[in-house]
Design an enzyme around this catalytic site. Structure first.
Site, PDB file in Angstrom:
ATOM      1  N   ASP A 188       0.815  -1.153   0.064  1.00 17.20           N
ATOM      2  CA  ASP A 188       0.038  -0.022  -0.228  1.00 17.20           C
ATOM      3  C   ASP A 188       0.796   1.186  -0.143  1.00 17.20           C
ATOM      4  O   ASP A 188       2.119   0.941  -0.006  1.00 17.20           O
ATOM      5  CB  ASP A 188      -0.895   0.006   1.388  1.00 17.20           C
ATOM      6  N   LYS A 197      -3.285   4.097  -3.233  1.00 22.27           N
ATOM      7  CA  LYS A 197      -3.272   5.311  -4.270  1.00 22.27           C
ATOM      8  C   LYS A 197      -2.418   6.490  -4.176  1.00 22.27           C
ATOM      9  O   LYS A 197      -1.993   6.929  -2.749  1.00 22.27           O
ATOM     10  CB  LYS A 197      -4.667   6.248  -3.421  1.00 22.27           C
ATOM     11  N   GLY A 222      -0.562  -2.144   5.693  1.00 25.23           N
ATOM     12  CA  GLY A 222      -0.810  -1.158   6.951  1.00 25.23           C
ATOM     13  C   GLY A 222      -1.036  -1.817   8.203  1.00 25.23           C
ATOM     14  O   GLY A 222      -2.375  -2.596   7.997  1.00 25.23           O
ATOM     15  N   MET A 265     -11.294   4.566  10.787  1.00 27.55           N
ATOM     16  CA  MET A 265     -12.130   5.205   9.688  1.00 27.55           C
ATOM     17  C   MET A 265     -13.201   6.062  10.033  1.00 27.55           C
ATOM     18  O   MET A 265     -14.245   6.066   9.124  1.00 27.55           O
ATOM     19  CB  MET A 265     -12.513   4.212   8.712  1.00 27.55           C
TER      20      MET A 265
HETATM   21  N1  SAH Z   1      -5.307  -2.929   9.069  1.00 31.96           N
HETATM   22  C1  SAH Z   1      -4.950  -1.578   9.567  1.00 31.96           C
HETATM   23  C2  SAH Z   1      -6.427  -0.592   9.556  1.00 31.96           C
HETATM   24  C3  SAH Z   1      -6.518  -0.265   7.965  1.00 31.96           C
HETATM   25  S1  SAH Z   1      -7.785   0.595   7.826  1.00 31.96           S
HETATM   26  C4  SAH Z   1      -4.611  -1.659  10.915  1.00 31.96           C
HETATM   27  O1  SAH Z   1      -4.581  -2.604  11.540  1.00 31.96           O
HETATM   28  O2  SAH Z   1      -4.247  -0.675  11.751  1.00 31.96           O
HETATM   29  C5  SAH Z   1      -7.273   2.195   7.728  1.00 31.96           C
HETATM   30  C6  SAH Z   1      -7.470   3.057   9.036  1.00 31.96           C
HETATM   31  O3  SAH Z   1      -6.793   2.705  10.033  1.00 31.96           O
HETATM   32  C7  SAH Z   1      -7.417   4.536   8.987  1.00 31.96           C
HETATM   33  O4  SAH Z   1      -8.415   5.143   8.254  1.00 31.96           O
HETATM   34  C8  SAH Z   1      -7.179   4.804  10.309  1.00 31.96           C
HETATM   35  O5  SAH Z   1      -8.381   4.813  11.184  1.00 31.96           O
HETATM   36  C9  SAH Z   1      -6.445   3.633  10.872  1.00 31.96           C
HETATM   37  N2  SAH Z   1      -5.077   4.141  11.066  1.00 31.96           N
HETATM   38  C10 SAH Z   1      -4.093   3.367  10.177  1.00 31.96           C
HETATM   39  N3  SAH Z   1      -2.872   3.932  10.532  1.00 31.96           N
HETATM   40  C11 SAH Z   1      -2.956   4.723  11.517  1.00 31.96           C
HETATM   41  C12 SAH Z   1      -2.138   5.709  12.103  1.00 31.96           C
HETATM   42  N4  SAH Z   1      -0.817   5.697  11.848  1.00 31.96           N
HETATM   43  N5  SAH Z   1      -2.629   6.461  13.071  1.00 31.96           N
HETATM   44  C13 SAH Z   1      -4.092   6.682  13.030  1.00 31.96           C
HETATM   45  N6  SAH Z   1      -4.880   5.611  12.439  1.00 31.96           N
HETATM   46  C14 SAH Z   1      -4.229   4.949  11.639  1.00 31.96           C
END
Ligand code: SAH
Length: 257
Positions: free
Chosen positions: A33, A55, A86, A167
């Site tokens: 990603d 994106k 992520g 989100m």
């Molecule tokens: N698989 C990821 C989540 C993906 S959904 C996980 O386990 O963290 C994407 C959402 O994760 C974002 O919209 C936000 O709400 C959250 N997110 C991901 N990284 C973040 C960060 N560094 N700080 C705050 N929120 C984060």
């Protein structure tokens, strides 16, 4: 020939697991990603093909089917595929869909957990998600999902409970309304944690009734998490840079009147 779904953590490259780093070093193909740190990609060998499915400004992101097809194509070709995602692959990450595509194609799958945003953000903001004196239940919810308004979140928040919303920026006003309609106190503590575990992190604290204002007035941008519960208001380290400023504190009082 294996597809490895590897959690990259919330942004700080130091939060990748050792197993994740080991697999990256063996990768032929890294499907990733848009990542917070290019240092993670540097762990892959030079010859490894790097495919950005996220994106990028001015570029169209691959849709989920194309991502699945890419994983399958390289997996069937016998390559060591690392799908770097992520946070944790199985928390709001569509890792389940990618694993199912590989199963269907007969490709072995390995899943390497990552530090999910909730855990990374809680640690970085020093908010204990559970605490014997304040919370024994913690729930992770998606603020953007099908049928948000019909979903029953009533048991997930309140005394002794912590709610972590992924989100949830766009829907913050609906979320605040929904929770207060379910009986949650307007002065329940909330924290909005933007860019957790990254150098530009911000932690904004307030109360539930002021959540929409905090998000809009502070122009909070994605990625951000919302944490709701008494744990947010527990004592914190002195000299904490994230104490709400006067303006936010006034906003909270305003919203409660
Ligand atoms: N698989 C990821 C989540 C993906 S959904 C996980 O386990 O963290 C994407 C959402 O994760 C974002 O919209 C936000 O709400 C959250 N997110 C991901 N990284 C973040 C960060 N560094 N700080 C705050 N929120 C984060």
């Amino acid at each position: 020939m294996t597809v490895h779904l590897v959690g990259a953590g919330p942004g700080d490259p130091g939060l990748l697991t050792c197993r994740g780093a080991e697999l990256l070093a063996q990768a032929d193909v890294v499907v990733h990603d848009r990542l917070a740190s290019s240092r993670l990609l540097d762990l892959a060998p030079r010859h490894a093909v790097r495919i950005d499915v996220g994106k990028a400004p001015g570029h169209v992101a691959m849709d989920q089917q194309q991502i699945n097809a890419t994983l399958v194509e390289h997996g069937l070709a016998g390559r060591c595929v690392v799908r770097l995602k992520g946070g944790d692959p199985f928390v709001f990450g569509r890792g389940g869909e990618e694993a199912e595509a590989a199963y269907a194609a007969g490709i072995p799958v390995e899943v390497v957990p990552g530090i999910s945003a909730a855990n990374g953000a809680a640690a970085a903001a020093q908010i204990a998600l559970t605490h014997r004196d304040a919370s024994s239940i913690v729930s992770f919810v998606a603020g953007q999902c099908k049928g948000l308004s019909e979903q029953d979140w009533s048991g997930l928040t309140g005394k002794g409970r912590t709610l972590v919303i992924y989100m949830g920026l766009k829907t913050a006003p609906q979320i605040a309304d929904k929770l207060m309609a379910d009986g949650l106190a307007p002065d329940m503590p909330v924290a909005v944690i933007e860019n957790a575990a990254r150098p530009q992190m911000r932690v904004l604290r307030g109360v539930l009734a002021a959540l929409p204002e905090i998000v809009s007035r502070e122009r909070v941008t994605t990625p951000a998490l919302i944490v709701i519960g008494e744990v947010v208001a527990r004592p914190r380290q002195s000299g904490d840079l994230t104490t709400p400023d006067q303006e936010l504190a006034a906003l909270a009082v305003e919203a409660m009147q």
